[in-house]
Each structure stands twice: as C-alpha cells, then as structure tokens.
Design an enzyme around this catalytic site. Structure first.
Site, PDB file in Angstrom:
ATOM      1  N   PRO A 176      85.569  42.139  28.967  1.00  0.00           N
ATOM      2  CG  PRO A 176      84.198  43.495  30.074  1.00  0.00           C
ATOM      3  CD  PRO A 176      85.386  42.702  30.128  1.00  0.00           C
ATOM      4  N   PRO A 177      85.754  43.676  25.740  1.00  0.00           N
ATOM      5  CG  PRO A 177      84.552  43.885  23.689  1.00  0.00           C
ATOM      6  CD  PRO A 177      84.387  43.481  25.282  1.00  0.00           C
ATOM      7  CB  THR A 178      85.989  48.686  26.299  1.00  0.00           C
ATOM      8  OG1 THR A 178      85.098  48.081  27.329  1.00  0.00           O
ATOM      9  CG2 THR A 178      85.019  48.553  25.159  1.00  0.00           C
ATOM     10  CB  CYS A 179      88.385  45.714  30.169  1.00  0.00           C
ATOM     11  SG  CYS A 179      86.619  46.334  30.975  1.00  0.00           S
ATOM     12  CG  LEU A 180      93.588  48.584  28.862  1.00  0.00           C
ATOM     13  CD1 LEU A 180      94.549  49.489  29.347  1.00  0.00           C
ATOM     14  CD2 LEU A 180      94.093  48.333  27.366  1.00  0.00           C
TER      15      LEU A 180
END
Length: 110
Positions: free
Chosen positions: A106-110
């Site tokens: 997911p793009p929001t996960c580091l």
C-alpha cells in the site's frame, strides 16, 4: 527476490511483496506468511480474501482508515476493530494483509 512455491518461482519486491498478484493462491499465501512467522488461520483467510476482492473490484488499495471502514461494512464492527486486526497482523494490519494476499505494498505504508 524470489519466492519458491512448489514448481513456481515467483518474483517479489525487496520488501517481499508479490510482483504479480494473479499468481497468488493458497500455497503462495502460506509461503509468504511463513516468511513473516504467521500461521494463517480462518480469521486471516477472511481478511486476505476480503482485501483481494476489494483490490480487484476497485483497482486500488485503501488507506488504513478506508480498510477498517470497508471491513466494518462487509464483515462487521468486531472484525474492523484495530485490536482484532493487530492481533492477526501484529506488524501492521494493512501492510501485512496486502503482503500475504499477494497484493502490492500500500502506498501509505512504510
């Protein structure tokens, strides 16, 4: 990186995410889970199948808030509870649900 599952050699990202979500199956999920030290239970399968359905229906991955809201709508309040999801995926519910479901990071996960 490469993940070997039976006769398949599957390409993964450096973070261990499957590069081709269409190659995913139960054995692939179990191999990915094994790398993370997770034994997949029926509760895990419910979330993994849910996130795959979501991804292929909407053609994107939700952020954490949308993930919980979508689970709440489809599976009920108790399964959208952060404690419940954290118990299944201690290192990060959205990130690891996507990883084990063979989806992109997911793009929001580091």
């Amino acid at each position: 990186m490469v993940l070997i599952v039976g006769d398949l050699s599957l390409e993964t990202s450096d973070d261990g995410f499957l590069r081709d979500a269409t190659l995913w199956n139960q054995q692939v999920a179990e191999a990915l889970a094994s790398r993370e030290g997770i034994d997949i239970s029926p509760a895990h399968w419910e979330i993994l199948l849910f996130i795959r359905d979501y991804y292929f229906q909407f053609q994107h991955l939700p952020n954490a808030r949308m993930f919980a809201a979508a689970i709440r709508k489809k599976l009920g309040e108790e399964k959208a509870n952060s404690r419940y999801l954290q118990k299944l995926f201690p290192a990060g519910p959205l990130k690891y649900a996507c990883k084990l479901a063979g989806l992109p990071k997911p793009p929001t996960c580091l």
